[in-house]
Design an enzyme around this catalytic site. Structure first.
Site, PDB file in Angstrom:
ATOM      1  N   SER A  97     -21.612 -13.667  23.916  1.00  0.00           N
ATOM      2  CA  SER A  97     -20.280 -14.220  24.146  1.00  0.00           C
ATOM      3  C   SER A  97     -19.976 -14.355  25.633  1.00  0.00           C
ATOM      4  O   SER A  97     -19.779 -13.369  26.342  1.00  0.00           O
ATOM      5  CB  SER A  97     -19.218 -13.331  23.488  1.00  0.00           C
ATOM      6  OG  SER A  97     -17.932 -13.896  23.640  1.00  0.00           O
ATOM      7  N   GLU A 126      -5.905   4.446  13.791  1.00  0.00           N
ATOM      8  CA  GLU A 126      -6.830   3.504  14.424  1.00  0.00           C
ATOM      9  C   GLU A 126      -7.538   4.043  15.658  1.00  0.00           C
ATOM     10  O   GLU A 126      -8.489   3.414  16.145  1.00  0.00           O
ATOM     11  CB  GLU A 126      -6.112   2.191  14.782  1.00  0.00           C
ATOM     12  CG  GLU A 126      -5.117   2.277  15.935  1.00  0.00           C
ATOM     13  CD  GLU A 126      -3.710   2.651  15.495  1.00  0.00           C
ATOM     14  OE1 GLU A 126      -2.790   2.522  16.319  1.00  0.00           O
ATOM     15  OE2 GLU A 126      -3.537   3.066  14.325  1.00  0.00           O
ATOM     16  N   ASP A 157      -2.795  -7.177  15.039  1.00  0.00           N
ATOM     17  CA  ASP A 157      -2.162  -5.853  15.132  1.00  0.00           C
ATOM     18  C   ASP A 157      -2.195  -5.309  16.553  1.00  0.00           C
ATOM     19  O   ASP A 157      -1.341  -4.508  16.936  1.00  0.00           O
ATOM     20  CB  ASP A 157      -2.876  -4.850  14.210  1.00  0.00           C
ATOM     21  CG  ASP A 157      -2.237  -4.776  12.832  1.00  0.00           C
ATOM     22  OD1 ASP A 157      -1.057  -5.129  12.710  1.00  0.00           O
ATOM     23  OD2 ASP A 157      -2.927  -4.364  11.880  1.00  0.00           O
ATOM     24  N   HIS A 159      -0.730   1.138  16.172  1.00  0.00           N
ATOM     25  CA  HIS A 159      -0.969  -0.085  16.955  1.00  0.00           C
ATOM     26  C   HIS A 159       0.117  -0.258  18.022  1.00  0.00           C
ATOM     27  O   HIS A 159       0.849  -1.246  18.054  1.00  0.00           O
ATOM     28  CB  HIS A 159      -1.018  -1.301  16.031  1.00  0.00           C
ATOM     29  CG  HIS A 159      -2.114  -1.241  15.010  1.00  0.00           C
ATOM     30  ND1 HIS A 159      -3.450  -1.332  15.352  1.00  0.00           N
ATOM     31  CD2 HIS A 159      -2.073  -1.078  13.657  1.00  0.00           C
ATOM     32  CE1 HIS A 159      -4.193  -1.240  14.252  1.00  0.00           C
ATOM     33  NE2 HIS A 159      -3.391  -1.079  13.219  1.00  0.00           N
ATOM     34  N   ASP A 213     -20.814 -11.944  20.334  1.00  0.00           N
ATOM     35  CA  ASP A 213     -20.510 -10.582  20.761  1.00  0.00           C
ATOM     36  C   ASP A 213     -21.100 -10.377  22.150  1.00  0.00           C
ATOM     37  O   ASP A 213     -22.020 -11.101  22.552  1.00  0.00           O
ATOM     38  CB  ASP A 213     -21.079  -9.561  19.769  1.00  0.00           C
ATOM     39  CG  ASP A 213     -20.404  -8.202  19.883  1.00  0.00           C
ATOM     40  OD1 ASP A 213     -19.504  -7.915  19.070  1.00  0.00           O
ATOM     41  OD2 ASP A 213     -20.768  -7.423  20.790  1.00  0.00           O
ATOM     42  N   HIS A 237      -3.542  23.184   9.233  1.00  0.00           N
ATOM     43  CA  HIS A 237      -3.533  23.881  10.517  1.00  0.00           C
ATOM     44  C   HIS A 237      -2.494  23.371  11.517  1.00  0.00           C
ATOM     45  O   HIS A 237      -2.364  23.947  12.603  1.00  0.00           O
ATOM     46  CB  HIS A 237      -4.929  23.799  11.162  1.00  0.00           C
ATOM     47  CG  HIS A 237      -6.038  24.277  10.269  1.00  0.00           C
ATOM     48  ND1 HIS A 237      -6.155  25.598   9.875  1.00  0.00           N
ATOM     49  CD2 HIS A 237      -7.055  23.598   9.666  1.00  0.00           C
ATOM     50  CE1 HIS A 237      -7.213  25.726   9.085  1.00  0.00           C
ATOM     51  NE2 HIS A 237      -7.772  24.538   8.940  1.00  0.00           N
ATOM     52  N   ARG A 285       0.833  -1.198   0.000  1.00  0.00           N
ATOM     53  CA  ARG A 285       0.000   0.000   0.000  1.00  0.00           C
ATOM     54  C   ARG A 285       0.873   1.255   0.000  1.00  0.00           C
ATOM     55  O   ARG A 285       2.086   1.187   0.186  1.00  0.00           O
ATOM     56  CB  ARG A 285      -0.911  -0.001   1.235  1.00  0.00           C
ATOM     57  CG  ARG A 285      -2.024  -1.029   1.186  1.00  0.00           C
ATOM     58  CD  ARG A 285      -2.790  -1.133   2.493  1.00  0.00           C
ATOM     59  NE  ARG A 285      -1.998  -1.768   3.544  1.00  0.00           N
ATOM     60  CZ  ARG A 285      -2.413  -1.969   4.785  1.00  0.00           C
ATOM     61  NH1 ARG A 285      -3.610  -1.537   5.158  1.00  0.00           N
ATOM     62  NH2 ARG A 285      -1.649  -2.583   5.668  1.00  0.00           N
ATOM     63  N   ARG A 298       0.853 -15.371  17.109  1.00  0.00           N
ATOM     64  CA  ARG A 298       2.065 -14.563  16.950  1.00  0.00           C
ATOM     65  C   ARG A 298       2.034 -14.002  15.533  1.00  0.00           C
ATOM     66  O   ARG A 298       1.525 -14.657  14.607  1.00  0.00           O
ATOM     67  CB  ARG A 298       3.326 -15.372  17.192  1.00  0.00           C
ATOM     68  CG  ARG A 298       3.484 -16.611  16.328  1.00  0.00           C
ATOM     69  CD  ARG A 298       4.816 -17.303  16.580  1.00  0.00           C
ATOM     70  NE  ARG A 298       4.926 -18.582  15.905  1.00  0.00           N
ATOM     71  CZ  ARG A 298       5.227 -18.741  14.610  1.00  0.00           C
ATOM     72  NH1 ARG A 298       5.434 -17.680  13.842  1.00  0.00           N
ATOM     73  NH2 ARG A 298       5.308 -19.948  14.072  1.00  0.00           N
ATOM     74  N   TYR A 312      -1.051   4.297  10.667  1.00  0.00           N
ATOM     75  CA  TYR A 312      -1.411   3.307  11.676  1.00  0.00           C
ATOM     76  C   TYR A 312      -0.210   3.090  12.590  1.00  0.00           C
ATOM     77  O   TYR A 312       0.937   3.043  12.124  1.00  0.00           O
ATOM     78  CB  TYR A 312      -1.779   1.964  11.028  1.00  0.00           C
ATOM     79  CG  TYR A 312      -3.120   1.966  10.342  1.00  0.00           C
ATOM     80  CD1 TYR A 312      -4.297   2.115  11.068  1.00  0.00           C
ATOM     81  CD2 TYR A 312      -3.222   1.797   8.960  1.00  0.00           C
ATOM     82  CE1 TYR A 312      -5.534   2.117  10.441  1.00  0.00           C
ATOM     83  CE2 TYR A 312      -4.448   1.782   8.327  1.00  0.00           C
ATOM     84  CZ  TYR A 312      -5.606   1.950   9.063  1.00  0.00           C
ATOM     85  OH  TYR A 312      -6.829   1.949   8.444  1.00  0.00           O
ATOM     86  N   LYS A 356       1.592   1.758   7.333  1.00  0.00           N
ATOM     87  CA  LYS A 356       1.931   0.925   8.475  1.00  0.00           C
ATOM     88  C   LYS A 356       2.848   1.649   9.454  1.00  0.00           C
ATOM     89  O   LYS A 356       3.480   2.655   9.131  1.00  0.00           O
ATOM     90  CB  LYS A 356       2.576  -0.379   8.020  1.00  0.00           C
ATOM     91  CG  LYS A 356       1.607  -1.323   7.337  1.00  0.00           C
ATOM     92  CD  LYS A 356       0.399  -1.653   8.220  1.00  0.00           C
ATOM     93  CE  LYS A 356       0.751  -2.507   9.418  1.00  0.00           C
ATOM     94  NZ  LYS A 356      -0.425  -2.756  10.282  1.00  0.00           N
ATOM     95  N   ASN A 395      -0.673  -7.457   8.461  1.00  0.00           N
ATOM     96  CA  ASN A 395      -1.092  -6.413   7.515  1.00  0.00           C
ATOM     97  C   ASN A 395      -1.902  -7.057   6.395  1.00  0.00           C
ATOM     98  O   ASN A 395      -1.562  -6.968   5.212  1.00  0.00           O
ATOM     99  CB  ASN A 395       0.093  -5.626   6.966  1.00  0.00           C
ATOM    100  CG  ASN A 395       1.099  -6.496   6.229  1.00  0.00           C
ATOM    101  OD1 ASN A 395       1.294  -7.664   6.552  1.00  0.00           O
ATOM    102  ND2 ASN A 395       1.763  -5.928   5.226  1.00  0.00           N
ATOM    103  N   MET A 396      -2.987  -7.683   6.771  1.00  0.00           N
ATOM    104  CA  MET A 396      -3.812  -8.411   5.807  1.00  0.00           C
ATOM    105  C   MET A 396      -4.213  -7.568   4.603  1.00  0.00           C
ATOM    106  O   MET A 396      -4.106  -8.025   3.461  1.00  0.00           O
ATOM    107  CB  MET A 396      -5.056  -8.979   6.497  1.00  0.00           C
ATOM    108  CG  MET A 396      -4.771 -10.131   7.435  1.00  0.00           C
ATOM    109  SD  MET A 396      -6.252 -10.697   8.307  1.00  0.00           S
ATOM    110  CE  MET A 396      -7.232 -11.320   6.945  1.00  0.00           C
TER     111      MET A 396
END
Length: 371
Positions: A220, A118, A270, A96, A198, A327, A15, A279, A94, A75, A300-301
């Site tokens: 859940s 994020e 992430d 993370h 959920d 700004h 990307r 992992r 991003y 990333k 990083n799918m």
């Protein structure tokens, strides 16, 4: 302001921080853009395309980091990148940070003002800069699971959607947010049996209405997770606590109850991952096996589909990036939603969830920004 776009260097990350179209928008606001040579190669954008959009092409990343007042990436910066950041510079990407204390220390030492996609919020309580990549990752998670379930990839040898007379795969999605919705939609669309877990009844009601009975919803609890995981062919980890480390919801002990060759796809990797045995992996080596269960934990799918991802990301980040370029720090002071994206400023952690996850003191940046 001079805005810099270095080429992404994370493993198999194709990307780019700004597309040529976004560069034109920055130019229309009176900003100059410096793009590293071949930064857009992964999306088929040439240096000539960037020049036509008004950008200057830099010979290397060092030139971008040295000259630009604001760095726009995709990333999190790698060690060789954060060492080039400096005080007074804005980093927009991003991050993370919750599971990555080394990066956090590097950013703090640099003095940079780091705004994380994020944790930027909106008036509806959403995460508008995370959402487009969550949509991509959610959809990709089913593609990844379907491939990993194939026998040559270590899986059970089951077709996700089944065929007439043969049952489909059972897919369990833990987390009913943006990732979970997209994963469930794709899985149900190809004919899998799908359950979504959920802890929000309101979210479960919304999902139930959305799918009109095609997807089973379940509140859940520990018992529910154990029961669903034991019978699943594929489990998608789609939980999120903004800025914080992901909760570990599937223990190693649960793996012992699963089918051999079942698949775990951890979209929360992430943020540290939501499976105890997770992992980070890469697109070059995406899977590994623990106790007979295939794990897919690529950090990083969306980088696998950079053309789609880069444009989707740029559509979301553009107004916030332009506000920062127009700004500077005043944009953070003026907009509480953009300010929620501020993770590091002048050597301190400025997002409470990130600070808590890292065990660092939280520093309210309001005074510095007002000054």
């Amino acid at each position: 302001m001079l805005v810099g776009v270095p080429k992404e260097i994370k493993n198999n990350e194709f990307r780019v921080g700004l597309t040529p179209g976004a560069v034109r928008e920055y130019g229309a606001h009176g900003h100059a853009v410096l793009v590293e040579r071949d930064a857009g190669a992964g999306i088929g954008a040439t240096d000539a395309d960037y020049r036509a959009a008004g950008a200057e092409i830099a010979a290397d990343a060092a030139e971008v980091f040295a000259r630009a007042a604001m760095i726009v990436k995709v990333k999190e910066p790698q060690p060789e990148e954060w060492s080039q950041l400096r005080e007074g510079q804005i980093l927009f990407t991003y991050l993370h940070l919750a599971p990555d204390p080394q990066q956090a220390r590097g950013l703090m030492a640099s003095g940079v003002t780091a705004v994380a996609y994020e944790t930027v919020t909106d008036g509806a309580g959403g995460l508008p800069l995370l959402a487009p990549m969550s949509e991509v990752a959610g959809r990709l998670s089913i593609q990844a699971a379907a491939t990993a379930l194939e026998r040559p990839h270590g899986g059970r040898g089951i077709l996700m959607g089944g065929v007439p007379g043969v049952p489909p795969a059972k897919v369990v999605v833990i987390g009913g947010g943006v990732v979970g919705l997209q994963a469930a939609q794709v899985a149900a669309g190809i004919g899998a049996e799908v359950a979504v877990l959920d802890r929000s009844l309101a979210r479960l009601r919304a999902l139930d209405a959305h799918f009109a009975g095609r997807v089973r919803t379940r509140f859940s609890t520990l018992h529910a997770v154990e029961e669903e995981v034991a019978s699943a062919d594929a489990v998608i980890g789609a939980v999120l606590i903004p800025g914080a480390a992901a909760p570990r919801l599937v223990s190693r002990a649960m793996l012992g109850t699963m089918k051999r060759g079942a698949v775990l796809v951890d979209v929360a990797i992430d943020q540290g991952g939501c499976f105890e045995t997770s992992r980070p992996t890469t697109h070059a080596a995406p899977t590994y096996e623990v106790d007979g269960v295939v794990h897919y934990c690529v950090a990083n799918m969306p980088g696998a589909v950079p053309l789609t991802s880069s444009h989707a990301l740029n559509h979301a980040t553009l107004p916030f990036g332009l506000a920062l370029a127009d700004h500077g720090l005043a944009a953070l002071a003026a907009d509480p939603h953009l300010r929620n994206g501020l993770n590091v400023h002048r050597g301190r952690i400025t997002h409470r969830a990130v600070a808590d996850a890292l065990g660092e003191p939280f520093a309210d940046p309001a005074g510095d920004l007002a000054a």
